[in-house]
Write a protein that holds these residues in place. Structure first.
Motif, short mmCIF file in Angstrom:
data_model
loop_
_atom_site.label_atom_id
_atom_site.label_comp_id
_atom_site.label_asym_id
_atom_site.label_seq_id
_atom_site.Cartn_x
_atom_site.Cartn_y
_atom_site.Cartn_z
N ASP A 83 0.66 -1.30 -0.01
CA ASP A 83 -0.25 0.00 -0.03
C ASP A 83 0.84 1.41 0.13
OD1 ASP A 83 -2.65 1.33 -0.10
OD2 ASP A 83 -2.41 1.64 2.04
N CYS A 84 2.13 1.22 -0.71
CA CYS A 84 2.92 2.20 -0.60
C CYS A 84 3.41 2.76 -1.96
CB CYS A 84 4.12 2.17 0.24
SG CYS A 84 5.13 3.16 0.59
N GLY A 85 3.20 3.92 -2.48
CA GLY A 85 3.27 4.34 -3.64
C GLY A 85 4.79 4.59 -4.22
N SER A 86 5.75 5.03 -3.23
CA SER A 86 7.05 5.17 -3.33
C SER A 86 7.80 4.69 -2.63
CB SER A 86 7.32 6.53 -3.67
OG SER A 86 6.86 7.40 -2.46
N PHE A 87 8.93 4.30 -2.77
CA PHE A 87 9.96 3.62 -1.48
C PHE A 87 10.15 4.53 -0.31
CE2 PHE A 87 13.99 2.49 0.49
CZ PHE A 87 13.65 1.12 0.60
N ASP A 88 10.36 5.87 -0.69
CA ASP A 88 10.62 6.69 0.48
C ASP A 88 9.52 6.60 1.44
OD1 ASP A 88 9.47 7.92 -1.94
OD2 ASP A 88 9.18 9.70 -0.20
N ARG A 89 8.41 6.37 1.03
CA ARG A 89 7.27 6.61 1.95
C ARG A 89 7.22 5.32 3.03
NH1 ARG A 89 4.44 9.35 4.09
NH2 ARG A 89 2.42 8.46 3.96
N LEU A 90 8.28 4.25 2.88
CA LEU A 90 8.38 3.21 3.82
C LEU A 90 9.09 3.72 4.85
CD1 LEU A 90 9.32 0.04 1.40
CD2 LEU A 90 6.94 0.80 2.46
N GLY A 91 10.06 4.85 4.81
CA GLY A 91 10.70 5.22 5.97
C GLY A 91 11.88 4.57 6.41
N ILE A 92 12.52 3.74 5.30
CA ILE A 92 13.63 2.97 5.74
C ILE A 92 14.62 2.92 4.67
CG2 ILE A 92 12.19 1.19 6.83
CD1 ILE A 92 12.42 -0.34 4.53
N GLU A 93 16.03 2.85 4.98
CA GLU A 93 16.92 2.62 3.92
C GLU A 93 16.80 1.17 3.54
OE1 GLU A 93 19.38 4.71 2.97
OE2 GLU A 93 18.43 6.34 4.40
N ARG A 94 17.16 1.09 1.92
CA ARG A 94 17.02 -0.12 1.50
C ARG A 94 18.15 -0.99 1.67
NH1 ARG A 94 14.42 -1.74 -4.54
NH2 ARG A 94 14.75 -4.20 -4.38
N PRO A 95 18.02 -2.25 2.17
CA PRO A 95 19.07 -3.02 2.35
C PRO A 95 19.84 -3.60 1.19
CG PRO A 95 17.15 -3.75 3.82
CD PRO A 95 16.80 -2.64 2.87
N GLU A 96 21.12 -3.61 1.16
CA GLU A 96 21.59 -4.23 0.05
C GLU A 96 21.59 -5.49 -0.20
OE1 GLU A 96 25.97 -3.10 -0.30
OE2 GLU A 96 25.65 -1.15 0.20
N ASN A 97 21.27 -5.89 -1.62
CA ASN A 97 21.03 -7.18 -1.89
C ASN A 97 19.98 -7.96 -1.64
OD1 ASN A 97 23.78 -7.27 -3.44
ND2 ASN A 97 24.68 -7.43 -1.43
N VAL A 98 18.87 -7.18 -0.79
CA VAL A 98 17.54 -7.98 -0.49
C VAL A 98 16.69 -7.45 -1.40
CG1 VAL A 98 15.90 -7.92 1.59
CG2 VAL A 98 18.30 -7.41 2.03
N PRO A 99 15.88 -8.65 -2.08
CA PRO A 99 14.88 -8.13 -2.97
C PRO A 99 13.74 -7.56 -2.20
CG PRO A 99 14.98 -10.62 -2.67
CD PRO A 99 16.27 -9.87 -1.88
N LEU A 100 12.93 -7.17 -3.22
CA LEU A 100 11.67 -6.40 -2.76
C LEU A 100 10.67 -6.51 -3.65
CD1 LEU A 100 11.39 -2.51 -1.18
CD2 LEU A 100 9.65 -3.34 -2.74
N ILE A 101 9.20 -6.86 -3.02
CA ILE A 101 8.13 -7.11 -3.72
C ILE A 101 7.29 -6.07 -3.43
CG2 ILE A 101 6.10 -8.57 -3.96
CD1 ILE A 101 7.77 -11.06 -3.27
N ASN A 102 6.62 -5.32 -4.47
CA ASN A 102 5.91 -4.18 -4.09
C ASN A 102 4.29 -4.61 -4.48
OD1 ASN A 102 4.83 -1.58 -4.45
ND2 ASN A 102 5.95 -1.20 -6.33
N ILE A 103 3.56 -4.41 -3.45
CA ILE A 103 2.19 -4.75 -3.49
C ILE A 103 1.16 -3.50 -3.30
CG2 ILE A 103 0.03 -5.95 -2.51
CD1 ILE A 103 2.31 -8.16 -1.80
N ASP A 104 0.57 -3.30 -4.26
CA ASP A 104 -0.29 -1.80 -4.44
C ASP A 104 -1.39 -1.86 -5.09
OD1 ASP A 104 -0.68 0.73 -3.06
OD2 ASP A 104 0.71 1.77 -4.47
N HIS A 105 -2.14 -0.71 -4.92
CA HIS A 105 -3.15 -0.49 -5.81
C HIS A 105 -3.25 0.97 -6.44
CE1 HIS A 105 -6.37 1.26 -2.96
NE2 HIS A 105 -5.13 1.25 -2.30
N HIS A 106 -2.22 1.83 -6.24
CA HIS A 106 -2.40 3.11 -6.51
C HIS A 106 -1.67 3.45 -7.83
CE1 HIS A 106 -2.14 3.41 -2.02
NE2 HIS A 106 -3.01 4.56 -2.41
N LYS A 107 -2.66 3.95 -8.88
CA LYS A 107 -2.11 4.16 -10.24
C LYS A 107 -0.59 4.92 -10.36
CE LYS A 107 -4.89 8.08 -11.23
NZ LYS A 107 -5.95 8.57 -12.29
N SER A 108 -0.33 5.81 -9.24
CA SER A 108 0.73 6.66 -9.13
C SER A 108 2.09 5.99 -8.70
CB SER A 108 0.40 7.89 -8.65
OG SER A 108 0.00 7.57 -7.17
#
Length: 316
Positions: A83-108
């Motif tokens: 439910d998050c339209g952009s990574f920065d809105r998660l409030g974390i630093e992205r860990p290196e070499n850790v894959p990410l699945i993005n589940i959302d319904h926002h067209k933006s």
């Protein structure tokens, strides 16, 4: 294909972090906690993480709420953002070499995941998570159904918003069959309000102002109001709907002073007005009838003028 790839990635992971956006609403919390229960059933070490403190007490009835963490475990080998339209809105630093699945319904949505499960026609992120779970053949426990149903009920305005169709009611029926309660969920969402929110509401309504011949209405939430009542920003999430509910109003907005000095603007519309275009113009996003953005270094009155100008420009 993407759903099968996500299934494989999740089933191969050992330690999964499910995380939603800052200042989470019912869809973010319900989707994350729904998946948390499902992944635990798969035998995975799973954390539900939200960086916001405190979390909205009004949603503390959600199964698993008390287990939410506020840090990402260093051994996490998969991040699932919901439910998050952009990574920065998660409030974390992205860990290196850790894959990410993005589940959302926002067209933006900015498609920030290694796998992006984005369904703009779906009414909530929980619906996307449910599709993933059904496609993967995973067991969906009752606690997950309760969380998903709460997300669904909230994000559709009790089935009153645009996008509600036969598929949505099929989704609701499936969740009820899995153990969710329509009566209990509706009662908890409507009648589980903290006293601080009830005390804050009349202060906010005192700021109600009409613009553009009554077609637009605005509200304002200050830090002083929050401090005086003891309320948190989460208690203000649905206040913008009071502005939209006026008979002559096509677009309602609420401007909230953030702790970091920013001004958060929530936009709601009815009829054909598309507030997502307004939000995108200011670097935000959302849906046709519900969107938002945050601005820094601007005074409240100046921001109101900017919003009104953009409303006139894009919606006449």
């Amino acid at each position: 294909m993407k759903y099968q790839q996500a299934k494989q990635m999740i089933e191969e992971a050992r330690h999964i972090t499910v995380i939603g956006h800052l200042n989470p609403d019912a869809d973010a919390l319900g989707t994350a906690l729904g998946l948390w229960w499902i992944f635990k059933g798969l035998g995975k070490r799973t954390d539900a993480v939200f960086m916001t403190r405190p979390l909205p007490q009004v949603l503390s009835f959600l199964p698993g709420y008390g287990k939410i963490r506020h840090t990402v475990h260093p051994r996490s080998d998969l991040i699932v953002g919901v439910d998050c339209g952009s990574f920065d809105r998660l409030g974390i630093e992205r860990p290196e070499n850790v894959p990410l699945i993005n589940i959302d319904h926002h067209k933006s949505n900015t498609a920030y995941g290694d796998i992006d499960l984005i369904e703009p026609d779906y009414v909530c992120a929980a619906e996307v998570a449910f599709r993933l779970s059904v496609t993967a053949g995973w067991e969906i426990p009752r606690h997950s159904a309760v969380n998903f149903y709460t997300a669904l009920l909230s994000d559709t305005g009790f089935f009153g918003y645009e996008g509600v169709n036969e598929r949505v009611f099929d989704f609701a029926k499936a969740l009820l069959r899995l153990g969710a309660s329509a009566e209990w969920t509706a009662r908890m969402l409507r009648e589980y309000q903290p006293l601080c929110k009830i005390r804050l509401l009349p202060m906010v309504l005192e700021t109600l102002t009409l613009y553009l011949d009554g077609r637009v209405a605005g509200l304002h939430v200050t830090r002083r109001m929050l401090e005086k009542t003891g309320a948190t920003v989460s208690e203000t999430e649905d206040f913008v709907n009071y502005a939209r509910s006026l008979a002559t109003v096509e677009i309602g907005f609420l401007i909230r002073e953030e702790e970091d000095g920013g001004l958060k603007v929530s936009l709601r519309s009815k009829t054909e007005a598309d507030v997502s275009r307004i939000a995108v113009a200011f670097g935000g996003g959302g849906h046709k009838h519900a969107a938002g953005f945050t601005m820094y270094g601007v005074e409240h009155d100046v921001l109101v003028e900017k919003v009104l100008k953009k409303i006139e420009e894009l919606n006449g």
